[in-house]
Motif scaffolding. Structure first.
Motif, short mmCIF file in Angstrom:
data_model
loop_
_atom_site.label_atom_id
_atom_site.label_comp_id
_atom_site.label_asym_id
_atom_site.label_seq_id
_atom_site.Cartn_x
_atom_site.Cartn_y
_atom_site.Cartn_z
N TYR A 89 38.44 53.36 40.78
CA TYR A 89 37.08 52.87 41.51
C TYR A 89 36.59 51.65 40.72
CZ TYR A 89 36.22 57.08 44.14
OH TYR A 89 36.63 58.10 44.64
N THR A 103 36.65 47.52 40.14
CA THR A 103 36.25 46.36 40.79
C THR A 103 37.64 45.30 40.80
OG1 THR A 103 34.22 46.16 40.29
CG2 THR A 103 35.01 44.09 41.27
N THR A 152 34.86 46.38 45.74
CA THR A 152 33.84 47.16 44.73
C THR A 152 33.53 48.50 45.35
OG1 THR A 152 32.02 47.31 43.47
CG2 THR A 152 31.74 46.04 45.81
N TRP A 153 33.33 49.43 44.44
CA TRP A 153 33.20 50.73 44.89
C TRP A 153 31.71 51.41 44.56
CZ3 TRP A 153 36.45 53.50 48.27
CH2 TRP A 153 37.75 52.71 48.42
N GLY A 154 30.95 52.23 45.26
CA GLY A 154 29.84 52.65 44.95
C GLY A 154 29.95 54.32 45.46
N LYS A 204 25.97 51.62 48.64
CA LYS A 204 26.13 50.06 49.02
C LYS A 204 25.47 49.18 47.73
CE LYS A 204 25.58 46.37 52.29
NZ LYS A 204 25.02 46.04 53.66
N ALA A 264 27.29 49.76 44.35
CA ALA A 264 28.68 49.06 44.69
C ALA A 264 28.36 47.47 44.23
CB ALA A 264 29.39 49.11 46.01
N GLU A 315 27.39 47.29 40.33
CA GLU A 315 28.73 47.54 39.81
C GLU A 315 29.66 46.34 39.93
OE1 GLU A 315 30.58 49.74 37.26
OE2 GLU A 315 28.90 50.32 38.14
N GLY A 328 33.75 51.61 49.71
CA GLY A 328 34.12 50.36 49.13
C GLY A 328 33.76 49.21 50.11
#
Length: 155
Positions: free
Chosen positions: A28, A30, A45-47, A56, A59, A62, A134
């Motif tokens: 996960y 970036t 990016t992931w959240g 969202k 993400a 992050e 993502g």
């Protein structure tokens, strides 16, 4: 001796073969997808969250956190690998500033936007029953640097 070795081999294969895949196997981090001519960076990016909206937001936060304090180390090498804020313990030193920056009404949203025709990527996380979403986003690095200079966070 051969019988003992064979038994240990069979038992170890049995236990390693019974694992179920969970999202813990996914990365996960970036990732850099590329850089635009205006200096902005495209990143994936992931959240995770209870719903799409909270995932969202997480993400986006992050991705900006990584650009500010960690640097983008995965993906395409076009992105700036170094973090924008290089001062040691800057997150703790300017905690009031960054708490406001990343808050619900903070201005972090001014520096990040979702790219056009973006499809959200979903990974099911069975360990905590949340889904990871993502997003491919564009981060306005020049404007972010200017804002940090204006607020005396970086020189």
């Amino acid at each position: 001796m051969r019988k003992l070795f064979f038994t240990i081999l069979v038992v170890s294969l049995f236990f390693t073969g019974c694992k179920t895949p969970i999202s813990g196997y996914y990365s996960y981090d970036t990732e850099c997808m590329g850089k635009n001519y205006d200096g902005s960076q495209i990143v994936k990016t992931w959240g995770t969250g209870e719903d799409v909206k909270s995932a969202k937001i997480r993400a986006y936060q992050e991705a900006l956190h990584d650009v500010l304090f960690e640097g983008i180390r995965n993906g395409n090498s076009d992105c700036n690998m170094r973090p924008l804020v290089t001062e040691v313990n800057a997150l703790e030193k300017y905690d009031a500033y960054f708490n406001h920056f990343f808050s619900e009404k903070g201005n972090y949203r001014d520096f990040i936007k979702q790219t056009r025709n973006n499809k959200k990527l979903v990974r099911n996380n069975r360990s905590n029953m949340k889904e990871a979403y993502g997003y491919i986003v564009e981060i306005d690095i020049p404007a972010l640097k200017q804002q940090l200079r204006t607020d005396d966070i970086i020189p």
